[in-house]
Design a protein around this motif. Sequence first.
Motif, mmCIF file in Angstrom:
data_model
loop_
_atom_site.group_PDB
_atom_site.id
_atom_site.type_symbol
_atom_site.label_atom_id
_atom_site.label_comp_id
_atom_site.label_asym_id
_atom_site.label_seq_id
_atom_site.Cartn_x
_atom_site.Cartn_y
_atom_site.Cartn_z
ATOM 1 N N ASN A 655 0.828 -1.206 0.000
ATOM 2 C CA ASN A 655 0.000 0.000 0.000
ATOM 3 C C ASN A 655 0.862 1.257 0.000
ATOM 4 O O ASN A 655 0.508 2.272 -0.609
ATOM 5 C CB ASN A 655 -0.930 -0.001 1.219
ATOM 6 N N HIS A 659 0.663 4.140 -3.044
ATOM 7 C CA HIS A 659 0.374 5.568 -2.866
ATOM 8 C C HIS A 659 1.601 6.436 -3.108
ATOM 9 O O HIS A 659 1.470 7.599 -3.532
ATOM 10 C CB HIS A 659 -0.243 5.805 -1.486
ATOM 11 N N LYS A 663 1.291 9.496 -5.785
ATOM 12 C CA LYS A 663 1.739 10.858 -5.471
ATOM 13 C C LYS A 663 2.755 11.354 -6.495
ATOM 14 O O LYS A 663 2.620 12.457 -7.051
ATOM 15 C CB LYS A 663 2.345 10.901 -4.065
ATOM 16 N N ASP A 704 -7.610 -3.417 -5.506
ATOM 17 C CA ASP A 704 -7.550 -1.951 -5.471
ATOM 18 C C ASP A 704 -6.205 -1.456 -6.004
ATOM 19 O O ASP A 704 -6.139 -0.473 -6.745
ATOM 20 C CB ASP A 704 -7.748 -1.444 -4.045
ATOM 21 N N ASP A 708 -5.560 0.725 -9.441
ATOM 22 C CA ASP A 708 -4.799 1.977 -9.487
ATOM 23 C C ASP A 708 -3.576 1.857 -10.397
ATOM 24 O O ASP A 708 -3.215 2.804 -11.103
ATOM 25 C CB ASP A 708 -4.355 2.382 -8.082
ATOM 26 N N LYS A 747 -6.743 8.163 -6.319
ATOM 27 C CA LYS A 747 -6.771 9.130 -5.221
ATOM 28 C C LYS A 747 -5.668 8.801 -4.213
ATOM 29 O O LYS A 747 -5.529 7.659 -3.785
ATOM 30 C CB LYS A 747 -8.141 9.103 -4.542
ATOM 31 N N LEU A 748 -4.924 9.797 -3.817
ATOM 32 C CA LEU A 748 -3.812 9.615 -2.888
ATOM 33 C C LEU A 748 -4.306 9.550 -1.441
ATOM 34 O O LEU A 748 -5.135 10.353 -1.023
ATOM 35 C CB LEU A 748 -2.829 10.779 -3.040
ATOM 36 N N ASP A 749 -3.771 8.582 -0.687
ATOM 37 C CA ASP A 749 -3.986 8.499 0.755
ATOM 38 C C ASP A 749 -2.647 8.795 1.428
ATOM 39 O O ASP A 749 -1.765 7.938 1.475
ATOM 40 C CB ASP A 749 -4.501 7.109 1.143
ATOM 41 N N GLU A 750 -2.495 10.008 1.930
ATOM 42 C CA GLU A 750 -1.229 10.416 2.543
ATOM 43 C C GLU A 750 -0.875 9.544 3.742
ATOM 44 O O GLU A 750 0.306 9.324 4.045
ATOM 45 C CB GLU A 750 -1.302 11.890 2.975
ATOM 46 N N LYS A 751 -1.889 9.026 4.443
ATOM 47 C CA LYS A 751 -1.631 8.199 5.623
ATOM 48 C C LYS A 751 -0.870 6.927 5.262
ATOM 49 O O LYS A 751 -0.108 6.396 6.068
ATOM 50 C CB LYS A 751 -2.945 7.843 6.309
ATOM 51 N N ALA A 752 -1.099 6.428 4.051
ATOM 52 C CA ALA A 752 -0.426 5.198 3.631
ATOM 53 C C ALA A 752 1.077 5.405 3.470
ATOM 54 O O ALA A 752 1.842 4.441 3.426
ATOM 55 C CB ALA A 752 -1.020 4.702 2.317
#
Length: 818
Positions: A655, A659, A663, A704, A708, A747-752
């Motif tokens: 993951n 991401h 990014k 997923d 992506d 869509k970017l998930d910065e937390k990942a």
Amino acid sequence: MAKYNISVDKKWQKKWEDTNLYKFDEDSSKEKLYVLEMFSYPSGSKLHAGHWFNYGPVDSWARLKRMQGYNVFQPMGFDAFGLPAENFAIKTGIHPKDSTVKNIKTMEEQLKSMGAMFNWDHEVITSDPEYYKWTQWLFLKLFEKDLAYRKKAPVNWCPSCNTVLANEQVVDGVCERCETEVTKKELTQWFLKITDYADELLENIDTLDWPEKTKSMQKHWIGKSTGAEVTFKVKDSDLSFGVFTTRADTLFGVSYVVLAPENPLVDVLTLDKYKDEVESYKLQAKKQSEIERQSITRDKTGVFSGSYAINPINGREVPIWIGDYVLATYGTGAVMAVPAHDERDFSFATKYNLPIERVIDGGKDLPYTDHGTMINSGEFNGLTTKEGKDAIVSKLESLNLGSLKTNYRLRDWLISRQRYWGAPIPIVHCEHCGTVAVPEEQLPVILPYDVEFTPDGKSPLAKSEDFINTTCPKCGGAAKREADTLDTFVCSSWYYLRYADSNNSEKAFDIDKINKILPVDKYVGGPEHACMHLLYARFITKALRDMGYLNFDEPFKSLTHQGLILGPDGHKMSKSKGNTISPDDYISEYGSDVFRMYLMFGFSYVEGGAWSDDGLKSIARFVERMERVIDSAREAIEDNTEDKTTMDKAEKELNYWRHFAIKNVTTDSEILQFNTAIARIMELTTALSKYMNESRKNLSLLKDTLTDFIKLIAPFTPHFAEEQWNLLYKIKDSDIDYSVFNQKWPKLDEKALIKDEIEIAIQVNGKIKTRINIASGLSEDLIKEAALNDSDITSSIEGKSIVKVIVIKGRLVNIVVK
């Protein structure tokens, strides 16, 4: 790979065309994005790698923007008039219209094989009467507004091409097309008054997202100077002439003046004993371009006329010389020379033993070109140069011998061409009515097919009796058509407007439609057009705005210059060197996606570089690897036997790379930095491959990630990605919404991107001994403890004293011992 590409490319190109996937929706509620590459010239029979480098990567950028939700308008066409097709016809006997039509057909097929999103229903071809009808209309509108005019002037003449050249088309004294030495000729020509817009062209340029070098080139070409025009009277004569200067403060130091060889006063002022030398000098000057004559490094030459002028500030007699470094088309065609304070004048005065007198105090050596205090300047002694300028101009104004003035290097745009293959100028010459515009309802003035166009220095259309003889639109009497054709830069100065409404047969374009779609948001093309096409397009946009046809000021908001693809030998591609790269053979073997991805990964887009077959083969292997990884992941998802719902270490790692790629592929692609964007895709491919070795997999995360992944590669390998998307989601041929390009960008998930664990290096006295994984966010004390308790480290420092422990968070621990 060859079999895959041949079949899959054609399959999806047909599907995209059949379903009008890329058709531009003028009524869409999405934000418009006008993406435009400079259109190609069909002089050669095929596109080369340079065309691909211009078009392919920009199409990838446009695909990204489409998936981000923009309503992308990306048209394509051909800049089809011009010298190359005519010269080819002269050599081969093939009519320029026939060769152009044939070449366009070939290039259309090549462009379609690229798989780009070009809106072909908006295509323009500048040699089509349905296009040049409106180029002629544009000329008439400029003529109505006194922005087009005809006058006799010294012009650049190419004796090989037998035509006039604009200043910008002369490079190092030779014709940019055929490299023949250019000479000068007096001809009556048509001009466009681009100088009326000099100030706005200069002032607006800093608002544009353009390369700084291009903006600087335009500023230099426009060349605004603020100064004064000073009148010098000729000794023992009623004649006088003006000189423009930005340094009126140095007027007391003038020791001679120089006239351009073309200045009409030269013949009047040259005394008999000097005439032969002056005439010979004038002939030599005709053979040089204006750019060459202005060169800073070129040795300055001149001849004495025998006459003298009177310096208006002190009454001193100064000799009048003729020098080719002075241009009749710039300023007044005359300059004053102050050798003590100008490098060019100093060199000239030294060469010809002319007086050199300091009038500005500053510096030990001459020439001194900076500012300072005025000396040897009569009543103005002691003034600063700034004060002196104002005071001397004021004095000259009181004597009616000078005034403030702004000057420009920019000359009006010379648009007449004595060639056949171009748009006829819609003007009729009548003995009674003079110069008469062809009425708009009689457009287009058709370029006749059957014309003898072998160059002889005269306009070929003048030889066509059927074309040249006509009736005057005003009085109905016998008249002659204008025989010159328009510079092809006129055709390309407005094509970006026609694209948006290319099928309009009633007018050049619908005003509301143009104002909605324009200006161009992203324009891409070669830097060689900085002071020609780009400047002309800006001028035409502003002129049409002032006529009420447009509501915007600039044609191209953002501009990028692509680099140059060199031959494998590192030199510019040319047939004579045998180093040209034709895309067709490579595409037949590897497919257009591999070819496209190599161009984007193998080179910096704005720099280019040397072609490498090995680099292309490496990308082909990478695409094969991507296919294997995707197949493996898809099979695991379809098998659905080892499902796992937890996010353990392996899942978090996958993951993270998912991401990280989202990014960086996004940010790098936005700025056309495609090589690093593809590097991130390669990293994600490795991460996916590694995860496939896990015995148990989180299939939901895997799907997923794969979803992506296919979206991320879609702009770079459009055919391959479309195929993989349809396989993953088992899309049927009948499904309307089948395309990956109708999907939203990942869509970017910065937390990942926040890792639970990080790897740090452990050093002893600066040398790495081991690496350990620790929890992210660990305090400095706990990091020290983890490092000191590692078995590799305890053995390394056994029996030694610890001096200190240095922690650089997130990177390393250095244990200093003795």
